[in-house]
Design a protein around this motif. Structure first.
Motif, PDB file in Angstrom:
ATOM      1  N   LEU A  14     -25.464   3.132   8.805  1.00 26.66           N
ATOM      2  CA  LEU A  14     -25.057   4.540   8.891  1.00 26.66           C
ATOM      3  C   LEU A  14     -26.072   5.350   9.697  1.00 26.66           C
ATOM      4  O   LEU A  14     -25.694   6.232  10.480  1.00 26.66           O
TER       5      LEU A  14
ATOM      6  N   TYR B  57     -25.045   7.581  12.925  1.00 26.82           N
ATOM      7  CA  TYR B  57     -25.074   9.040  12.832  1.00 26.82           C
ATOM      8  C   TYR B  57     -26.342   9.704  13.361  1.00 26.82           C
ATOM      9  O   TYR B  57     -26.428  10.934  13.373  1.00 26.82           O
TER      10      TYR B  57
ATOM     11  N   LYS C  41     -25.656  12.170  16.226  1.00 24.18           N
ATOM     12  CA  LYS C  41     -24.917  13.337  15.714  1.00 24.18           C
ATOM     13  C   LYS C  41     -25.848  14.258  14.938  1.00 24.18           C
ATOM     14  O   LYS C  41     -25.742  15.477  15.032  1.00 24.18           O
TER      15      LYS C  41
ATOM     16  N   VAL D 205     -25.837  16.585   9.880  1.00 20.85           N
ATOM     17  CA  VAL D 205     -24.705  15.680  10.028  1.00 20.85           C
ATOM     18  C   VAL D 205     -23.931  15.637   8.722  1.00 20.85           C
ATOM     19  O   VAL D 205     -24.501  15.820   7.642  1.00 20.85           O
TER      20      VAL D 205
ATOM     21  N   ILE E  43     -21.572  12.966   6.728  1.00 26.68           N
ATOM     22  CA  ILE E  43     -21.175  11.562   6.697  1.00 26.68           C
ATOM     23  C   ILE E  43     -20.034  11.435   5.700  1.00 26.68           C
ATOM     24  O   ILE E  43     -20.252  11.495   4.490  1.00 26.68           O
TER      25      ILE E  43
ATOM     26  N   LEU F 181     -32.371   8.051  10.141  1.00 25.18           N
ATOM     27  CA  LEU F 181     -31.344   9.012  10.538  1.00 25.18           C
ATOM     28  C   LEU F 181     -31.934  10.176  11.319  1.00 25.18           C
ATOM     29  O   LEU F 181     -31.409  10.577  12.356  1.00 25.18           O
TER      30      LEU F 181
END
Length: 135
Positions: free
Chosen positions: A17, A21, A24, A34, A36, A110
């Motif tokens: 993930l 992401y 983004k 973001v 999710i 992330l």
């Protein structure tokens, strides 16, 4: 002691993930962010929603609307608790997951930020409720 069904974040799933992401997150407006979809399994999200305490279920602290004058009405003002002993069982379990090394690693991948540390005292976080809105 109440026994609850366990839920744990999976390092491989969160790592995938983070890759999907990260861009983004970095390009989010007006600041990096973001969404999710379906981040938590629907069974877990539903169970959390079902056990979330109502305004009179626990000893909430009325946090109010920032520095403005407080009405003291738990039904309309922000209420909060950092006392994990007041968290319902599944919520407490999942909150520990959000403080885990697996989750901290996900947040670092992330966001691109390093040195992310958990907050096991829930200082400034924990449970928050702002009551029902009007739309």
């Amino acid at each position: 002691m109440q026994v609850i069904k366990g839920f744990y974040f999976d390092r491989d799933i969160l790592g995938a993930l983070a890759v999907i992401y990260a861009d983004k997150f970095k390009s989010g407006k007006p600041f990096p962010n973001v969404v999710i979809p379906n981040f938590l399994p629907s069974e877990i999200a539903g169970a959390i929603a079902s056990e979330f305490p109502a305004p009179r279920d626990i000893n909430w602290r009325v946090a109010g609307p920032g520095d403005a004058e407080h009405t003291g009405d738990r039904d309309i003002e922000k209420i909060t608790t950092s006392n994990e002993q007041l968290f319902p069982p599944l919520i407490r379990h999942v909150m520990h997951g959000f403080n885990s090394g697996v989750f901290m690693s996900f947040v670092e991948k992330l966001t691109g930020f390093s040195g992310i540390v958990p907050d096991p005292s829930y200082h400034g976080c924990g449970l928050h409720s702002t009551g029902r809105g009007e739309g």
